[in-house]
Design a protein around this motif. Sequence first.
Motif, mmCIF file in Angstrom:
data_model
loop_
_atom_site.group_PDB
_atom_site.id
_atom_site.type_symbol
_atom_site.label_atom_id
_atom_site.label_comp_id
_atom_site.label_asym_id
_atom_site.label_seq_id
_atom_site.Cartn_x
_atom_site.Cartn_y
_atom_site.Cartn_z
ATOM 1 N N GLY A 29 -2.665 31.729 73.917
ATOM 2 C CA GLY A 29 -2.083 32.428 72.778
ATOM 3 C C GLY A 29 -1.139 31.532 71.986
ATOM 4 N N ILE A 30 -0.158 32.166 71.371
ATOM 5 C CA ILE A 30 0.858 31.468 70.586
ATOM 6 C C ILE A 30 2.204 31.634 71.273
ATOM 7 N N LEU A 31 2.940 30.526 71.429
ATOM 8 C CA LEU A 31 4.270 30.618 72.034
ATOM 9 C C LEU A 31 5.207 31.318 71.051
ATOM 10 N N ASP A 32 5.679 32.478 71.444
ATOM 11 C CA ASP A 32 6.561 33.262 70.581
ATOM 12 C C ASP A 32 8.012 32.809 70.709
ATOM 13 N N GLU A 33 8.459 32.586 71.963
ATOM 14 C CA GLU A 33 9.879 32.239 72.159
ATOM 15 C C GLU A 33 10.090 31.615 73.536
ATOM 16 N N ARG A 47 12.627 35.505 83.391
ATOM 17 C CA ARG A 47 11.711 35.280 82.270
ATOM 18 C C ARG A 47 12.004 33.939 81.609
ATOM 19 N N LEU A 48 10.945 33.151 81.403
ATOM 20 C CA LEU A 48 11.107 31.818 80.833
ATOM 21 C C LEU A 48 10.543 31.710 79.415
ATOM 22 N N ILE A 49 9.323 32.216 79.229
ATOM 23 C CA ILE A 49 8.603 31.986 77.972
ATOM 24 C C ILE A 49 7.830 33.248 77.604
ATOM 25 N N HIS A 50 7.875 33.596 76.309
ATOM 26 C CA HIS A 50 7.127 34.749 75.811
ATOM 27 C C HIS A 50 5.959 34.258 74.968
ATOM 28 N N ILE A 51 4.753 34.808 75.260
ATOM 29 C CA ILE A 51 3.534 34.370 74.587
ATOM 30 C C ILE A 51 2.910 35.550 73.848
ATOM 31 N N LEU A 52 2.468 35.293 72.613
ATOM 32 C CA LEU A 52 1.758 36.299 71.826
ATOM 33 C C LEU A 52 0.263 36.076 71.958
ATOM 34 N N ASN A 53 -0.482 37.166 72.237
ATOM 35 C CA ASN A 53 -1.933 37.067 72.323
ATOM 36 C C ASN A 53 -2.518 38.463 72.255
ATOM 37 N N ASN A 54 -3.325 38.734 71.223
ATOM 38 C CA ASN A 54 -3.887 40.067 71.044
ATOM 39 C C ASN A 54 -5.211 40.251 71.773
ATOM 40 N N ALA A 55 -5.844 39.148 72.174
ATOM 41 C CA ALA A 55 -7.167 39.251 72.799
ATOM 42 C C ALA A 55 -7.157 40.135 74.048
ATOM 43 N N PRO A 56 -6.216 39.977 74.989
ATOM 44 C CA PRO A 56 -6.225 40.850 76.166
ATOM 45 C C PRO A 56 -6.072 42.331 75.818
ATOM 46 N N LYS A 57 -5.288 42.646 74.781
ATOM 47 C CA LYS A 57 -5.126 44.042 74.379
ATOM 48 C C LYS A 57 -6.445 44.608 73.877
ATOM 49 N N PRO A 185 8.231 27.218 69.713
ATOM 50 C CA PRO A 185 7.695 28.450 69.141
ATOM 51 C C PRO A 185 6.705 28.157 68.013
ATOM 52 N N GLY A 186 5.604 28.882 68.028
ATOM 53 C CA GLY A 186 4.562 28.688 67.016
ATOM 54 C C GLY A 186 3.424 27.804 67.478
ATOM 55 N N GLU A 187 3.628 27.055 68.561
ATOM 56 C CA GLU A 187 2.569 26.174 69.043
ATOM 57 C C GLU A 187 1.546 26.963 69.863
ATOM 58 N N ILE A 188 0.322 26.439 69.866
ATOM 59 C CA ILE A 188 -0.765 27.063 70.625
ATOM 60 C C ILE A 188 -0.572 26.786 72.114
ATOM 61 N N VAL A 189 -0.776 27.814 72.910
ATOM 62 C CA VAL A 189 -0.641 27.716 74.364
ATOM 63 C C VAL A 189 -2.006 27.944 74.989
ATOM 64 N N ASN A 190 -2.357 27.110 75.976
ATOM 65 C CA ASN A 190 -3.568 27.374 76.759
ATOM 66 C C ASN A 190 -3.222 27.321 78.243
#
Length: 334
Positions: A29-33, A47-57, A185-190
């Motif tokens: 996803g995208i690193l939110d914070e 909690r260390l890192i929050h990730i945004l990703n709509n695919a699992p939803k 924040p804003g970078e792509i996460v895999n």
Amino acid sequence: MERNLTESVYSSVTIQPDSLYQVYAIVAGILDENLVEEDDLVKKDERLIHILNNAPKLNARNAKLALDLAKENYNGSAAILDGIKDEIVAATLKYKNDSINYFRQKNLWEQQIGSKVQYDTKQLNYQLSSNSLRLLKSKYNRTKNELETNVKQAKNNYETALIASKDFVVKSKINGKVYALYKEPGEIVNTMEPLASIGSASKFVIDMLVDEVDIVRISKQQDVIITLDAYNGNTFKGNVSKIYPKKDERNQTFKVEALFENPPKVLYPGLSGEANIIIAKKEKVLTIPKSYLIDDNKVKTDDGLVQVETGLQNLEYIEVVSGITKDTYLYNPE
């Protein structure tokens, strides 16, 4: 000359925090914070890192629709099983009717009433009806099992999708310190690239690389003398704590770990230096400079070349066990 002699194995040194590990995300996803900063102390499950990703939803919604459809097919008013039940009812009525006609015609035929064609036709209809009813019952049981399996699979997929949809926060596995954050924040996460580096805040490990020709002489609890480039001129003591049994084929070395007895007040990951692992110590042994040794076991004296038996050695001196005495005059072969 008699002297105290210490034999040791040399190694390069790198300092690393104990329990150091790389933090990975299990969803893309995208690193939110970044919820922590480098050098922060963290607790286990923090909690260390929050990730945004709509695919699992979206996957969870699709899995819920599939589950609802599987349940409807199994339990609903338009269930597939209801259709097969209706076919079984009709087939049962036909089977009973064909059975009555067949046995009636059979009785007549036994009394030599009627034709052979009529008897054969009634018998064939009876057999066909029997087979059709048996196949429909088998189809019902098979379809019921398949639909039950579909419901279970759809339920498992939905539960898995729900779990994945919640894995948007990466947590710490240990009590420790944040040594590095690799994404902004804003970078792509895999799932293949690390997001952070976490390790112990107070306990540090001395990583050493020992040549394969020396590794058999290393054992746990041996003393280690360490010098660090950052503490020029100071020496520190440690003890061997772990020996990794697999050889690094690239540099033909084995990894050995040691722990400080009294560590420096300030340590950082990656600090480098040198170490000597103490193999053996002897007091007041007869030694000669290693440069005086000829062909590994001879020395030049007033009587010519004399063979000697050697023992411990360090970078400069080697122990002479027998062959000469402390009063023997030696010549430097150079």
